[in-house]
Design a protein around this motif. Structure first.
Motif, mmCIF file in Angstrom:
data_model
loop_
_atom_site.group_PDB
_atom_site.id
_atom_site.type_symbol
_atom_site.label_atom_id
_atom_site.label_comp_id
_atom_site.label_asym_id
_atom_site.label_seq_id
_atom_site.Cartn_x
_atom_site.Cartn_y
_atom_site.Cartn_z
ATOM 1 N N VAL A 125 0.837 -1.205 0.000
ATOM 2 C CA VAL A 125 0.000 0.000 0.000
ATOM 3 C C VAL A 125 0.871 1.254 0.000
ATOM 4 N N GLY A 126 1.931 1.245 0.806
ATOM 5 C CA GLY A 126 2.837 2.392 0.836
ATOM 6 C C GLY A 126 3.487 2.643 -0.506
ATOM 7 N N GLY A 127 3.894 1.577 -1.191
ATOM 8 C CA GLY A 127 4.484 1.737 -2.518
ATOM 9 C C GLY A 127 3.489 2.288 -3.523
ATOM 10 N N PHE A 128 2.266 1.787 -3.469
ATOM 11 C CA PHE A 128 1.209 2.280 -4.361
ATOM 12 C C PHE A 128 0.937 3.750 -4.101
ATOM 13 N N GLN A 129 0.889 4.156 -2.841
ATOM 14 C CA GLN A 129 0.630 5.558 -2.499
ATOM 15 C C GLN A 129 1.751 6.464 -3.003
#
Length: 292
Positions: A125-129
């Motif tokens: 999720v952090g990478g996507f954000q």
């Protein structure tokens, strides 16, 4: 008309006052001088007793007036509140599976879906954000969720359970008596049951289109802890054969690839600890029921 000397002196005095700009004073009938009233439009400020303040005494624009509230801007007045967090580390359930399945569609997540918001999900999720210019929190907030929805499609049921984890289907009536390996093709699960009581449940995988797993009622006829297939030359640990060459056994391929692969007809188990415990409990002659 002839002007008397006294009249000429009074006229001269009034003219002098007008030119010098001094305050005018009235003269009564007896010649006594008295202060004149303030006139409208005086430029020297307020006269005594008027109660009005001069321009210099007025507060300038923007200056604070004693006793009045401060007019300084509130630094929090225009601050946008953060988006609502929908799911975060430690959450469980079907919704978390959907988040993980959608992240897998975009190749941000390779594990699962597991249904648990774990460290791998936080990282994904952090990478996507970060890629989309959003705050890299690792938490699935409302803004991140809407962006993820817009870039992915509704996951199919098999995608939600690509590595297992589906709730076990109700046991077939034939599983309710005796010692039974109760295998459901619908939920892709195996229940180990003794006298109608479920002892353990595990995910299973079946044969492909041209090598299907047979359905029906069978019995365990042979057990082999370190078995290797003589046809395909592949390892089949904890094998419990029930129909010809078909057996319930552990599959390293199933553990690694999930339902992306298939067996050659056997019932594959992906959890080695569970199949090891099952192998220790099952006896030759125990019933096997494979059903939809």
């Amino acid at each position: 008309m002839r002007t008397t000397g006294r009249g000429r002196s009074l006229a001269a005095l009034l003219a002098l006052i007008a030119v010098s700009g001094c305050r005018a004073q009235a003269v009564d009938a007896h010649g006594t001088r008295t202060p004149a009233r303030a006139t409208t439009g005086a430029t020297s400020g307020a006269t005594s007793g008027s109660g009005a303040a001069s321009d210099d005494a007025k507060p300038s624009a923007g200056s604070a007036v004693p006793g009045s509230p401060s007019r300084e801007p509130d630094p929090t007045a225009s601050r946008t509140p953060p988006p609502k967090v929908l799911w975060s580390r430690g959450d469980h359930g079907r919704d978390v599976r959907e988040v993980q399945a959608r992240l897998r569609q975009l190749a941000w997540l390779f594990e699962g879906p597991t249904g648990t918001y774990d460290s791998a999900t936080v990282t994904a999720v952090g990478g996507f954000q970060g890629k989309r210019g959003l705050a890299r929190t690792g938490e699935l907030d409302a803004v991140t969720w809407q962006r993820l929805l817009s870039m992915t499609r509704e996951p199919a049921r098999w995608e939600l359970y690509a590595f297992g984890g589906r709730p076990a289907a109700p046991p077939d009536p034939r599983c309710l008596t005796g010692r039974v390996l109760c295998v459901s093709k619908t939920s892709r699960t195996l229940r180990w049951m003794v006298d109608g009581r479920t002892v353990s449940v595990m995910d299973v995988r079946f044969g492909a289109q041209y090598t299907p797993t047979r359905e029906g009622v069978f019995s365990v006829n042979f057990k082999s802890r370190y078995h290797v297939s003589t046809i395909y030359h592949t390892s089949m640990p904890y094998a419990m054969f029930f129909s010809g060459g078909q057996a319930v056994h552990y599959s390293a391929d199933f553990a690694a690839r999930g339902y992306a692969g298939a067996s050659h007809g056997c019932v594959n188990v992906r959890d080695e600890a569970k199949i090891a415990a099952l192998f220790a409990q099952v006896r030759t002659g125990d019933k096997v029921v494979v059903y939809w």
